[in-house]
Motif scaffolding. Sequence first.
Motif, mmCIF file in Angstrom:
data_model
loop_
_atom_site.group_PDB
_atom_site.id
_atom_site.type_symbol
_atom_site.label_atom_id
_atom_site.label_comp_id
_atom_site.label_asym_id
_atom_site.label_seq_id
_atom_site.Cartn_x
_atom_site.Cartn_y
_atom_site.Cartn_z
ATOM 1 N N ASN A 1 21.583 -77.351 65.354
ATOM 2 C CA ASN A 1 20.619 -78.171 66.093
ATOM 3 C C ASN A 1 21.240 -78.638 67.398
ATOM 4 N N LYS A 2 20.382 -78.809 68.395
ATOM 5 C CA LYS A 2 20.830 -79.288 69.696
ATOM 6 C C LYS A 2 20.115 -80.580 70.067
ATOM 7 N N LEU A 3 20.822 -81.420 70.810
ATOM 8 C CA LEU A 3 20.210 -82.583 71.454
ATOM 9 C C LEU A 3 20.016 -82.219 72.923
ATOM 10 N N VAL A 4 18.772 -82.045 73.310
ATOM 11 C CA VAL A 4 18.475 -81.562 74.658
ATOM 12 C C VAL A 4 18.097 -82.738 75.551
ATOM 13 N N PRO A 5 18.932 -83.094 76.522
ATOM 14 C CA PRO A 5 18.568 -84.190 77.436
ATOM 15 C C PRO A 5 17.500 -83.737 78.414
ATOM 16 N N GLU A 6 16.612 -84.638 78.775
ATOM 17 C CA GLU A 6 15.556 -84.350 79.736
ATOM 18 C C GLU A 6 15.503 -85.461 80.777
ATOM 19 N N THR A 7 14.920 -85.144 81.915
ATOM 20 C CA THR A 7 14.833 -86.085 83.024
ATOM 21 C C THR A 7 13.392 -86.152 83.508
ATOM 22 N N MET A 8 12.922 -87.359 83.786
ATOM 23 C CA MET A 8 11.596 -87.545 84.360
ATOM 24 C C MET A 8 11.728 -88.380 85.630
ATOM 25 N N GLU A 9 11.052 -87.967 86.672
ATOM 26 C CA GLU A 9 11.082 -88.673 87.945
ATOM 27 C C GLU A 9 9.663 -89.065 88.332
ATOM 28 N N LEU B 1 9.258 -95.144 79.353
ATOM 29 C CA LEU B 1 10.688 -94.847 79.253
ATOM 30 C C LEU B 1 11.529 -96.090 79.538
ATOM 31 N N LEU B 2 11.099 -96.903 80.496
ATOM 32 C CA LEU B 2 11.834 -98.136 80.785
ATOM 33 C C LEU B 2 11.747 -99.111 79.617
ATOM 34 N N LEU B 3 10.575 -99.184 78.972
ATOM 35 C CA LEU B 3 10.445 -100.035 77.790
ATOM 36 C C LEU B 3 11.371 -99.562 76.682
ATOM 37 N N ALA B 4 11.480 -98.253 76.509
ATOM 38 C CA ALA B 4 12.416 -97.720 75.519
ATOM 39 C C ALA B 4 13.854 -98.011 75.926
ATOM 40 N N GLY B 5 14.119 -98.035 77.245
ATOM 41 C CA GLY B 5 15.473 -98.302 77.721
ATOM 42 C C GLY B 5 15.950 -99.710 77.440
ATOM 43 N N THR B 6 15.026 -100.658 77.209
ATOM 44 C CA THR B 6 15.451 -102.024 76.885
ATOM 45 C C THR B 6 16.127 -102.101 75.529
ATOM 46 N N ASN B 7 16.007 -101.056 74.698
ATOM 47 C CA ASN B 7 16.671 -101.018 73.391
ATOM 48 C C ASN B 7 17.890 -100.106 73.384
ATOM 49 N N ALA B 8 18.297 -99.617 74.554
ATOM 50 C CA ALA B 8 19.422 -98.685 74.614
ATOM 51 C C ALA B 8 20.736 -99.428 74.417
ATOM 52 N N ALA B 9 21.819 -98.655 74.220
ATOM 53 C CA ALA B 9 23.142 -99.256 74.054
ATOM 54 C C ALA B 9 23.587 -99.906 75.360
ATOM 55 N N ALA B 10 24.412 -100.939 75.224
ATOM 56 C CA ALA B 10 24.832 -101.695 76.404
ATOM 57 C C ALA B 10 25.943 -101.007 77.174
ATOM 58 N N THR B 11 26.577 -99.974 76.598
ATOM 59 C CA THR B 11 27.760 -99.386 77.212
ATOM 60 C C THR B 11 27.454 -98.619 78.496
ATOM 61 N N ASN B 12 26.270 -98.027 78.604
ATOM 62 C CA ASN B 12 25.972 -97.193 79.769
ATOM 63 C C ASN B 12 25.127 -97.895 80.828
ATOM 64 N N GLY B 13 24.813 -99.157 80.651
ATOM 65 C CA GLY B 13 24.058 -99.906 81.647
ATOM 66 C C GLY B 13 22.576 -99.601 81.696
ATOM 67 N N VAL B 14 22.075 -98.745 80.794
ATOM 68 C CA VAL B 14 20.656 -98.383 80.807
ATOM 69 C C VAL B 14 19.790 -99.594 80.503
ATOM 70 N N ARG B 15 20.205 -100.400 79.523
ATOM 71 C CA ARG B 15 19.396 -101.554 79.142
ATOM 72 C C ARG B 15 19.278 -102.552 80.296
ATOM 73 N N ALA B 16 20.398 -102.814 80.966
ATOM 74 C CA ALA B 16 20.367 -103.765 82.080
ATOM 75 C C ALA B 16 19.482 -103.249 83.213
ATOM 76 N N ASP B 17 19.580 -101.958 83.521
ATOM 77 C CA ASP B 17 18.757 -101.394 84.591
ATOM 78 C C ASP B 17 17.279 -101.426 84.217
ATOM 79 N N SER B 18 16.971 -101.127 82.956
ATOM 80 C CA SER B 18 15.568 -101.122 82.528
ATOM 81 C C SER B 18 14.966 -102.514 82.635
ATOM 82 N N VAL B 19 15.687 -103.528 82.149
ATOM 83 C CA VAL B 19 15.179 -104.898 82.204
ATOM 84 C C VAL B 19 15.033 -105.346 83.652
ATOM 85 N N SER B 20 15.976 -104.972 84.515
ATOM 86 C CA SER B 20 15.901 -105.356 85.930
ATOM 87 C C SER B 20 14.666 -104.767 86.599
ATOM 88 N N LEU B 21 14.382 -103.490 86.350
ATOM 89 C CA LEU B 21 13.211 -102.856 86.959
ATOM 90 C C LEU B 21 11.911 -103.425 86.415
#
Length: 320
Positions: A163-171, A182-202
Amino acid sequence: MKCETAKENILLASYGELPDEYAIPLEQHLDGCEDCRSELDAISELDEHLALLPVVEPSPNLLAQARVRLDEELDAIPPHGIFTQFRRGLIAWMGHLQSAPALATLLLGVGFLAGNFTYRYEVAHAPKPKSTVTLSNPTQATIANVTGIVQTPNSELVQVRYNKLVPETMEGSLDSPEIRQLLLAGTNAAATNGVRADSVSLLAHECKAGHACTGENDGQDIRSALLVSLRYDKNASVRMKALEGLQHYIGQDQRVRDGVLEALMHDSDAKIRTTAIGMLEPVQADSSVREVLRTVSTQDENPYIRTASYQALQDAADIQ
């Protein structure tokens, strides 16, 4: 009605599955049974507590892991091979030959001998495989796990399933519903990569601008996501961004007002509590706001916050 049956009916009623013909007997039993009424009250109290808890959507990582685990379990089920299908067909056919046991025995022996001879012939005359690798889906992706390995008999040909985990990008624009989800989902992301902070900020920026931050989408809107981040995020800077994004709605949304009051009383960061006091200025005349300010002005461990809360109380008295 016995108490045992009544308690079962209480559970069914709590899920809305109690048939109508049992509702009246249950009410009659509850009128005369204190124990069963206590059971009903306990279930009702539990439902009220559960209703106060936020409904957190599973993160994309959790969904991906669940799909991988499901694929592993499905691959672990042994497939029905050709011999299994042949055996089933043979058993059904033999049912029609019960009146001729000798003929059935003869046909069974001939079938097995022919099958064995055919298999040996195919293996002996099969072409030798070339040393090549074929990918069924040659996309650039991380291999999640290997689910199965099958080797062709008497050869070096190996088939590996994985099985593969295929990353995708949306612009897209912040106004796009897909980007917002996607930003709402990002509010539950791990804190290590800064995704959660960026999602909440936007999302907070969208609320400040008044873009689709109505708070009327069954808890799945931007405003609800900011309230969840304000209450439960462990990063103080993320909580501060969420608080600032909610400022415009403190006068019109009781949920926002309660969230800010909760942050004022219980948040561990003094800057957040100080900011919350300033945000409450438009609603200082509210009785619940005055009660919280009165409590904080006498009990908060920070003298500056106690003073600021007391001054806010004085300003509220002047308004009245």
